[in-house]
Design a protein around this motif. Structure first.
Motif, mmCIF file in Angstrom:
data_model
loop_
_atom_site.group_PDB
_atom_site.id
_atom_site.type_symbol
_atom_site.label_atom_id
_atom_site.label_comp_id
_atom_site.label_asym_id
_atom_site.label_seq_id
_atom_site.Cartn_x
_atom_site.Cartn_y
_atom_site.Cartn_z
ATOM 1 N N UNK A 14 34.708 51.877 34.251
ATOM 2 C CA UNK A 14 35.195 51.221 35.459
ATOM 3 C C UNK A 14 34.135 51.300 36.531
ATOM 4 N N UNK A 19 35.405 46.362 44.494
ATOM 5 C CA UNK A 19 34.796 45.218 43.849
ATOM 6 C C UNK A 19 34.478 44.267 44.979
ATOM 7 N N UNK A 96 46.385 45.157 27.540
ATOM 8 C CA UNK A 96 46.409 44.694 28.917
ATOM 9 C C UNK A 96 44.989 44.568 29.432
ATOM 10 N N UNK A 97 44.122 45.427 28.951
ATOM 11 C CA UNK A 97 42.718 45.273 29.270
ATOM 12 C C UNK A 97 41.914 45.601 28.021
ATOM 13 N N UNK A 98 40.671 45.153 27.991
ATOM 14 C CA UNK A 98 39.853 45.373 26.799
ATOM 15 C C UNK A 98 39.043 46.651 26.934
ATOM 16 N N UNK A 99 38.737 47.291 25.818
ATOM 17 C CA UNK A 99 37.856 48.457 25.897
ATOM 18 C C UNK A 99 36.416 48.004 26.171
ATOM 19 N N UNK A 114 55.530 49.931 29.394
ATOM 20 C CA UNK A 114 54.825 50.653 30.441
ATOM 21 C C UNK A 114 55.659 50.655 31.708
ATOM 22 N N UNK B 36 35.990 44.974 22.097
ATOM 23 C CA UNK B 36 35.582 44.735 23.481
ATOM 24 C C UNK B 36 35.531 43.254 23.841
ATOM 25 N N UNK B 135 51.155 41.909 38.625
ATOM 26 C CA UNK B 135 52.108 42.990 38.366
ATOM 27 C C UNK B 135 52.730 42.868 36.976
ATOM 28 N N UNK B 137 51.227 41.095 34.399
ATOM 29 C CA UNK B 137 50.115 41.185 33.456
ATOM 30 C C UNK B 137 49.670 42.629 33.257
ATOM 31 N N UNK B 138 49.860 43.446 34.298
ATOM 32 C CA UNK B 138 49.423 44.829 34.196
ATOM 33 C C UNK B 138 50.360 45.699 33.375
ATOM 34 N N UNK B 139 51.509 45.151 33.008
ATOM 35 C CA UNK B 139 52.480 45.986 32.324
ATOM 36 C C UNK B 139 52.785 45.554 30.907
ATOM 37 N N UNK B 213 38.018 37.599 40.664
ATOM 38 C CA UNK B 213 36.937 38.455 41.139
ATOM 39 C C UNK B 213 36.502 38.055 42.539
ATOM 40 N N UNK B 214 36.375 36.776 42.745
ATOM 41 C CA UNK B 214 35.894 36.298 44.041
ATOM 42 C C UNK B 214 37.021 35.596 44.770
ATOM 43 N N UNK B 299 40.850 39.068 29.187
ATOM 44 C CA UNK B 299 40.662 40.351 28.520
ATOM 45 C C UNK B 299 40.426 41.491 29.492
ATOM 46 N N UNK B 300 39.757 41.214 30.583
ATOM 47 C CA UNK B 300 39.399 42.325 31.474
ATOM 48 C C UNK B 300 39.787 42.088 32.920
ATOM 49 N N UNK B 303 40.874 44.778 35.492
ATOM 50 C CA UNK B 303 39.947 45.728 36.111
ATOM 51 C C UNK B 303 39.368 45.199 37.415
ATOM 52 N N UNK B 304 39.427 43.883 37.598
ATOM 53 C CA UNK B 304 38.756 43.328 38.767
ATOM 54 C C UNK B 304 39.700 42.645 39.733
#
Lengths: 433, 305
Positions: A14, A19, A96-99, A114, B36, B135, B137-139, B213-214, B299-300, B303-304
Motif C-alpha cells: 500500500x 493518494x 475485493x482487491x488484487x494482491x 465481510x 496480481x 461501500x 464494492x469494499x465488502x 484516482x484523480x 482489480x485494485x 486501494x486508491x
C-alpha cells in the motif's frame, strides 16, 4: 482430504499518506518501467507493517509472503492485532482487491461475509431487500424464492416483511442481513467480525449456525475475529498474523495462546517505564521500572510456583522537594484474558503509609507464590491520599511463573482450570450412619 | 519452548510439501485463480451472465426508490423534459430566435432533449461507478461491470417513458398539422438508442476508472457534459451552421444520432449511412477500450478510491 484454498506468496503493498501528491509521477515511472519490460520500480521499496514506527518510505507491505493451505471442511481462524493484515488478506481472498504478488487458487463457490446486509436500501421493504442483498451475495432469484420463508423465520421479522427497512431497528436490520447470509450455500465461507454486532442471543444463534454449516455440510470456513472465545469454539486451526507476516499456524488452542504470549511478551520486565505515554495521574511520582527478585535479592526473569518472590517497583519523583506522607501503592496480577486475578494494596496490609521525598523503591515479598504456571501481566497504581499519582493503563510487565513444588510433595502439581493454589488439610474417615 | 519447536517442525513440513508440489505439474482443477494482474482482455462474460439477476435487482432498486414517498411518483419522469422543453422554447426559440427549420419548436427541442438526457445521465452516473459504490464494492465481490450496466438499463427505462411523451406530442402534431414529414429512417430509432446507450456507457466507464484516482475529473465531467450539449445540434439545426463549422461538428458522433432521429421523425436534418457507420465504429472503440480500462481498474481500485 483435498485442498480448498491454496495461498502462495501473497503480498500486498500500500501507499502511505495521501493518494494525490506524486501520484501522477509515480504512475508515469511505473508505466515507463513497464514499457521497457522492467519490474515495477516501487515493488522493491516498502517497509514492514509496524504501525507504531515512523514512516520511512512511501510504501508499506500490509502483507508479506503469506503462504498456507486450507483443507476442505476445515474451519480456520485468523487472529492478530489491529493492523496485522487480517482484513487485507480477507479482501484479497474475496477478490475485493488484487494482491501485489503471489496467487490464490480456490476450489468451489466462495462467498464472503465481510459485512451483513451489504447494499440493502433503506427505502425498500424487507422482501425487496432480501432479494437485493441475496443477489449481491451471488444468489439466484429462484434460490432466494425457495428459501424466502426460512430467511424470514431465521430473522424473526415476519410481521415486517413489507415494511421499508429504514423503519427497522439497527439490530433488526443486522438480523435480516445475517439471515440472508445464513442461507447462502457456498462451499467456502469467509466471515469477518460480523458477529461483533447484535445482542448475545443473536451472536449465539450466528455462531451456532456457522458451526452447523461447517460440521454437517462439511463446508470450509475462514473466520476472522478479535473475540478469541468464539474463534476457539468455532475453529479447529488458527493462523496468527503479525506485522503483515504469518507468525503461527497451529491448532487453534495453541495459536490463541501463542498470540496472547506475543501480545504480552515474556521478559519485558526491566523496561524503562518512564517512556510509556498511556498513563493517567498527576505525575508527581511516576513508575520508572519493575522487576522480580528471588530470596537472595538477585534479579530473575522467571519464578516458580511456591517460591519466595519479590516484586520490585522503582518510582521516580519529578518534584523531589515536595514531601508526601500518604503514599499508597497497589498492584494487580492479571490472567491472560486481562481479568484481575489478584489485587493487593499496601494500605490493606500495612497500617502506616509511606512517608517519602525523592525517588524510592517499593518491594513486596510474596512468601510462597500461590499461582500455577503461566504468564501473568502486572498493573500498578500509586496514590497519595485520594489523589492519583500515576497509573499506566497497560501491563507494566509480567510475572512469568514456571511450575514449582508448591505443596512440597516433590511431584509436579496437578491442576485443573484453577489458577490459584491454596493449601488444604485433607482427611478421610469412615462414616457410619 | 514447546510452542517454538512445534512451529519449527510445522514450517519444515510445509517446506517439504511445497517442494513436492513444485516437482509435479499442477494439474488440479481450480474454480478460481487470483493473481496480481489479469490479462487485458480477460473479461468473464459467463460470470457477468450468471449475475443477471443482480442486474435486474439493481435496475429495480434504481427505478423503485427514486420516487418512494412522493405523491406524483413516476409522473416526475415527465416533468423534467416538459419543463426543459418549455424553457428552451422561450429562451432559444422566442428570445434568441434560433431557427428550428420550420419544425414546431416544442417537437424540435423535445426530440433533442430526451435523447441528450439519456446520454448525459448514463455518462454522468456511470462515471462515478467506483466512487459512489465504494461501500458495496469494499465488502463483496461481484462483476463490477454489473453496476454501470444497471445504470444504463434503468436510464433506458426512464428514457423510454420520456420517449413516449415525445411520441404523444409527435402524434398530436402529425394529426393536427402538416409541418412534419416522417420517413422510413424512423425505423432505425431502436438502433440509434442502442448507440446512445453504448456511448454513454463507454465514456462513463472510461472516466469512472480515471475518477477513482484523480477526482479532478468529476468536476471536468460535470461542466464538460453541459458544454458538449452545445457542440451537438440540440438547440439548433445543423443546417444553420457554416460549411466549416458543420465539418467540425460531424466529428461528434452524437451529432449524427440526433440529426438522424430528427430526420426520421420530423423530416428535417441530415441522415447518412456513412455518418451512422462512423458513429457505430466510434461507439465500438469507446466500449471496447472502456471495458478494458474498467477491467484493469476494478482489480485494485479499492486501494486508491
Amino acid at each position: 482430504m483435498s485442498v480448498a484454498i491454496k495461498i502462495e506468496n501473497i503480498s500486498k503493498q500500500y501507499r502511505l499518506g495521501q493518494v494525490g501528491t506524486g501520484t501522477i509521477s509515480h504512475d508515469l515511472n511505473r508505466w515507463w518501467a513497464s514499457i521497457r519490460g522492467k519490474d515495477d520500480p516501487y515493488s522493491q521499496v516498502g517497509q514492514v507493517n509496524q504501525r507504531d514506527q515512523a514512516a520511512q518510505s512511501d510504501y508499506v507491505w500490509a502483507l508479506k509472503d503469506i503462504d498456507f493451505k486450507v483443507e476442505q471442511g476445515e474451519v480456520l481462524g485468523i487472529i492478530g492485532a489491529n493492523g496485522a493484515g487480517k482484513s487485507t488478506l480477507l479482501k484479497i481472498i474475496s477478490r475485493i482487491t488484487s494482491p501485489t504478488t503471489g496467487s490464490i487458487n480456490i476450489k468451489g463457490r466462495i462467498a464472503s461475509l465481510l459485512e451483513v446486509g451489504t447494499g440493502m436500501h433503506p427505502e425498500m421493504t424487507a422482501r425487496e431487500n432480501i432479494y437485493l442483498n441475496g443477489a449481491i451475495m451471488g444468489m439466484k432469484r429462484h434460490e432466494i424464492t425457495r428459501k424466502f420463508d426460512d430467511i424470514i423465520d431465521f430473522a424473526g421479522c415476519k410481521m415486517y416483511v413489507d415494511t421499508p427497512v429504514k423503519r427497522f431497528s439497527s439490530g433488526m436490520s443486522v438480523r435480516l442481513g445475517f439471515a440472508v447470509a445464513a442461507f447462502l450455500e457456498p462451499e467456502i465461507l469467509i466471515v469477518d467480525e460480523v458477529l461483533a454486532v447484535g445482542d448475545a442471543e443473536f451472536q449465539n444463534k450466528a455462531i451456532g449456525k456457522m458451526k452447523d454449516v461447517s460440521s454437517s455440510d462439511g463446508r470450509t470456513i475462514i473466520f476472522v475475529s478479535h473475540n478469541l472465545g468464539s474463534v476457539k469454539t468455532l475453529c479447529n486451526r488458527g493462523i496468527v498474523l503479525n506485522e503483515g507476516g504469518l507468525a503461527y499456524d497451529l491448532p487453534v488452542d495453541n495459536a490463541v495462546s501463542s498470540y496472547l504470549n506475543q501480545l504480552n511478551p515474556v521478559n519485558s520486565n526491566g523496561e524503562d517505564l518512564l517512556l510509556r505515554t498511556n498513563r493517567s495521574g498527576s505525575g508527581l511520582i511516576r513508575l520508572a521500572e519493575f522487576w522480580l527478585e528471588n530470596e537472595n535479592g538477585d534479579r530473575i526473569d522467571q519464578v516458580q510456583s511456591g517460591t519466595c518472590t519479590t516484586l520490585v517497583f522503582r518510582f521516580a519523583a519529578t518534584a523531589s522537594n515536595t514531601k508526601m506522607s500518604q503514599i499508597n501503592v497497589g498492584f494487580s496480577i492479571h490472567d491472560k484474558q486481562d481479568r484481575s486475578a489478584i489485587t493487593i494494596l499496601y494500605s490493606g496490609v500495612q497500617d502506616v503509609f509511606f512517608d517519602t521525598q525523592g525517588d524510592f523503591t517499593v518491594r513486596c515479598q510474596i512468601k510462597d507464590l500461590p499461582l500455577v504456571e503461566g504468564t501473568y501481566p502486572i498493573s500498578v497504581r500509586i496514590m497519595n491520599a485520594k489523589e492519583e499519582l500515576d497509573w499506566i493503563k497497560t501491563p507494566i510487565g509480567t510475572l512469568d511463573i514456571a511450575s514449582g513444588d508448591y505443596y512440597g510433595t516433590g511431584r509436579p502439581i496437578e491442576f485443573g482450570k484453577g489458577k490459584t493454589l491454596i493449601r488444604g488439610n485433607w482427611s478421610c474417615r469412615e462414616s457410619k450412619c | 519452548m514447546n510452542q517454538l519447536s512445534e512451529t519449527a517442525q510445522l514450517s519444515v513440513s510445509n517446506e517439504t510439501n511445497s517442494g513436492s508440489d513444485s516437482d509435479q505439474p499442477d494439474n488440479e482443477h481450480w474454480d478460481l485463480v487470483i493473481r496480481p494482474k489479469r490479462h487485458l482482455l480477460d473479461i468473464n462474460f459467463k460470470e457477468l451472465w450468471d449475475y443477471r439477476d443482480l442486474l435486474f435487482m439493481f435496475v429495480k432498486r434504481d427505478i423503485v426508490t427514486v420516487y418512494k414517498q412522493t405523491v406524483l411518483g413516476p409522473i416526475w419522469f415527465f416533468v423534467q423534459p416538459i419543463m426543459t422543453t418549455l424553457v428552451y422554447v422561450i429562451i432559444f426559440g422566442n428570445i434568441a430566435k434560433i431557427s428550428t427549420d420550420e419544425i414546431p419548436k416544442v417537437l424540435f427541442y423535445m426530440s433533442g432533449i430526451v435523447m441528450w438526457n439519456y446520454f448525459a445521465d448514463s455518462f454522468g452516473k456511470t462515471s462515478t461507478t467506483f466512487t459512489s459504490n465504494a461501500s458495496i464494492f469494499g465488502k463483496v465481490y461481484f462483476p463490477r461491470l454489473i453496476v454501470p450496466l444497471s445504470v444504463v438499463t434503468s436510464g433506458l427505462i426512464k428514457f423510454l417513458i420520456q420517449f413516449t411523451l415525445f411520441l404523444a406530442v409527435f402524434a398530436f402534431y402529425l394529426i393536427t398539422t402538416d409541418l412534419i414529414q416522417p420517413n422510413w429512417w424512423i425505423l432505425i430509432t431502436p438502433y440509434l438508442i442502442l448507440l446512445m446507450a453504448g456511448l454513454g456507457l463507454g465514456f462513463g466507464i472510461i472516466f469512472s476508472s480515471l475518477t477513482t484516482k484523480y477526482r479532478d475529473l468529476t468536476f471536468v465531467i460535470q461542466f464538460g457534459v453541459q458544454l458538449a450539449m452545445y457542440a451537438t445540434p440540440i438547440i439548433y439545426p445543423m443546417s444553420l451552421l457554416s460549411e466549416r463549422a458543420q465539418a467540425v461538428l460531424w466529428w461528434n458522433p452524437i451529432a449524427h444520432l440526433i440529426e438522424t432521429i430528427k430526420y426520421g421523425f420530423l423530416g428535417t436534418g441530415q441522415a447518412s449511412v456513412a455518418g451512422l457507420a462512423y458513429t457505430t465504429a466510434f461507439t465500438l472503440v469507446v466500449l471496447i477500450s472502456g471495458t478494458i480500462i474498467f477491467n484493469r481498474t476494478e482489480q485494485t481500485f479499492m486501494d486508491t478510491v
